[in-house]
Design an enzyme around this catalytic site. Structure first.
Site, PDB file in Angstrom:
ATOM      1  N   ARG A  53       0.790  -1.372   0.171  1.00  0.00           N
ATOM      2  CA  ARG A  53       0.007  -0.082  -0.129  1.00  0.00           C
ATOM      3  C   ARG A  53       0.908   1.334  -0.132  1.00  0.00           C
ATOM      4  NH1 ARG A  53      -1.958   2.232   4.431  1.00  0.00           N
ATOM      5  NH2 ARG A  53      -1.972   0.471   5.499  1.00  0.00           N
ATOM      6  N   TYR A 111     -15.125  16.274 -16.956  1.00  0.00           N
ATOM      7  CA  TYR A 111     -15.760  14.746 -16.730  1.00  0.00           C
ATOM      8  C   TYR A 111     -16.700  14.709 -15.819  1.00  0.00           C
ATOM      9  CZ  TYR A 111     -15.490   9.788 -16.183  1.00  0.00           C
ATOM     10  OH  TYR A 111     -15.745   8.513 -16.059  1.00  0.00           O
TER      11      TYR A 111
HETATM   12  C1  LIG Z   1     -12.388   8.358 -17.414  1.00  0.00           C
HETATM   13  C2  LIG Z   1     -11.985   9.659 -17.001  1.00  0.00           C
HETATM   14  C3  LIG Z   1     -11.744   9.858 -15.413  1.00  0.00           C
HETATM   15  C4  LIG Z   1     -11.923   9.061 -14.349  1.00  0.00           C
HETATM   16  O1  LIG Z   1     -11.228   8.071 -14.552  1.00  0.00           O
HETATM   17  P1  LIG Z   1     -11.586   6.310 -13.960  1.00  0.00           P
HETATM   18  O2  LIG Z   1     -10.176   5.617 -14.404  1.00  0.00           O
HETATM   19  O3  LIG Z   1     -12.723   6.085 -14.757  1.00  0.00           O
HETATM   20  O4  LIG Z   1     -11.614   6.706 -12.720  1.00  0.00           O
HETATM   21  C5  LIG Z   1     -11.250  11.329 -15.371  1.00  0.00           C
HETATM   22  N1  LIG Z   1     -10.888  12.268 -16.226  1.00  0.00           N
HETATM   23  C6  LIG Z   1     -11.427  11.927 -17.808  1.00  0.00           C
HETATM   24  C7  LIG Z   1     -11.191  13.111 -18.630  1.00  0.00           C
HETATM   25  C8  LIG Z   1     -11.779  10.691 -17.926  1.00  0.00           C
HETATM   26  O5  LIG Z   1     -12.120  10.391 -19.183  1.00  0.00           O
END
Ligand SMILES: *Cc1c(COP(=O)(O)O)cnc(C)c1O
Length: 394
Positions: A53, A111
């Protein structure tokens, strides 16, 4: 030793065990040679691994590789911490460097998960986000001027759904003028197409789940920072204590994907531009959003801060909701899926899929119109992608 005692104290033989490919260190902890070594490592006097971890050799190798990509060709070094997902990379960064009462300044078109995280989770702990249009630098400056509790500017470029871009250098300059951090989500372009450290940002986060891995087979994230002390004392510490660590297997899958990053990105860019040109000339299409097109409002800015325009695009169908649903039903070669950045072309009609449960006014305010279709353009032969969409338009 008895038949039922399996502890391996030594390497099985003394021939070379130097691997060509990064091994997966599937171990929760690391044995000490002696009590003195153990004490030294715990007191940070001696370097060494303790517990996965905290740090794991597979994960650390991949993290450093991504930091090196982000600083490639720049006269600087950076430090990275890998996490279990892109979301946990964002959470780890914010938990590490912000405290209750601090505020974040950001944009409405982040996002979707990030917007929810900022509003609903960080809001609960008294870290609020002020949303402004980051393309309007006057608004950004006055937000900072009027609220000294804003300690971080958090941006994303190009951003969903219209691939709108923001000026990274200008934003990091304003943030620094007010003594705040500047952080960016660089998931869409990857360091191959955009290196935000060249434009002054302090932190970069990625969902490595997307283009960095590129094969849609792992979920992981990374935080990269310029300041070694801040990365160690704040970001790594938050990762270690909250337990947002990346699994060595997920890191290893990412490592394999990284080997073909440049090959894949070149093809993603070429295919996306070809598809954008096809769509721009199709009578069923109202508008195409791709920063590589001279018709895109941020084309000049994108040219200045990106080496290529990436694999993401969206377009507006003239027939609205019905046309969107009918197009989705006819797709044969591409895949309907709510992720992005894979070798396969992935299509999403937000109004009938990811944003179905969101009230129409809210959806429209975020630029998700009825006929909007998002494409993560893959690396297949582009003629197959074009042909599929052509037949899907009916
Ligand atoms: C998918 C995505 C995230 C989140 O990532 P995860 O790996 O799904 O937790 C954040 N920012 C952008 C631009 C993304 O496309």
């Amino acid at each position: 030793m008895h038949f039922d005692s399996f502890t391996v104290k030594e390497s099985p033989d003394n021939r070379t065990t130097r691997p060509h490919i990064l091994p997966i260190y599937a171990t929760s902890s690391f044995a000490f040679e002696s009590i003195d070594q153990g004490i030294g490592i715990f007191q940070n006097i001696e370097s060494g691994h303790v517990y996965s971890r905290y740090a794991n050799p597979t994960v650390d190798t991949v993290a450093q590789k991504i930091a090196d990509l982000e600083t490639h060709g720049l006269d600087m070094t950076a430090h990275a911490v890998m996490t279990s997902s892109g979301m946990s990379a964002i959470s780890t960064l914010l938990m590490g460097v912000l405290k209750t009462g601090d505020k974040v300044l950001s944009q409405a078109n982040l996002y979707g998960g990030t917007t929810d995280l900022l509003k609903n989770i960080f809001g609960q702990f008294g870290v609020e986000t002020v949303f402004v249009n980051l393309r309007n630098l006057e608004d950004v400056d006055s937000a900072f001027r009027n609220d000294p509790s804003i300690k971080m500017l958090y941006c994303e470029t190009p951003a969903n759904p219209t691939l709108a871009c923001v000026d990274i250098q200008a934003l990091s300059d304003v943030a620094h003028k007010y003594g705040a951090w500047c952080a960016i989500d660089n998931t869409f372009p990857t360091p191959y197409l955009q290196q935000p450290f060249a434009f002054g940002v302090d932190f970069i986060i990625h969902s490595t789940t997307k283009f960095l891995n590129g094969h849609g087979n792992s979920t992981a994230g990374v935080v990269i920072g310029k300041d070694k002390e801040v990365m160690r004392k704040k970001v790594w510490n938050a990762m270690k204590l909250v337990g947002t660590n990346c699994s060595p297997f997920e890191a290893w899958l990412t490592y394999n994907g990284l080997k073909t990053l440049t090959l894949r990105m070149d093809r993603h860019c070429a295919n996306a531009l070809a598809l954008a040109h096809f769509l721009e000339n199709h009578p069923a299409v109202e508008r195409v959003n791709y920063p590589g097109l001279t018709s895109h409002p941020d084309h000049v800015l994108a040219r200045r801060q990106m080496r290529g325009f990436g694999g993401m695009l969206s377009f507006e169908l003239k027939g609205g909701l019905e046309a969107g649903i009918s197009c989705m039903n006819r797709i044969r070669f591409c895949t309907l899926a709510p992720t992005l950045g894979d070798t396969d072309t992935l299509i999403l009609h937000p109004a009938s899929m990811s944003h179905l449960s969101i009230p129409k006014e809210v959806r429209l305010a975020n630029g998700i119109t009825d006929g909007l279709v998002r494409v993560s353009v893959g690396i297949e032969n582009v003629e197959d992608i074009v042909e599929d969409l052509e037949q899907a338009f009916g």
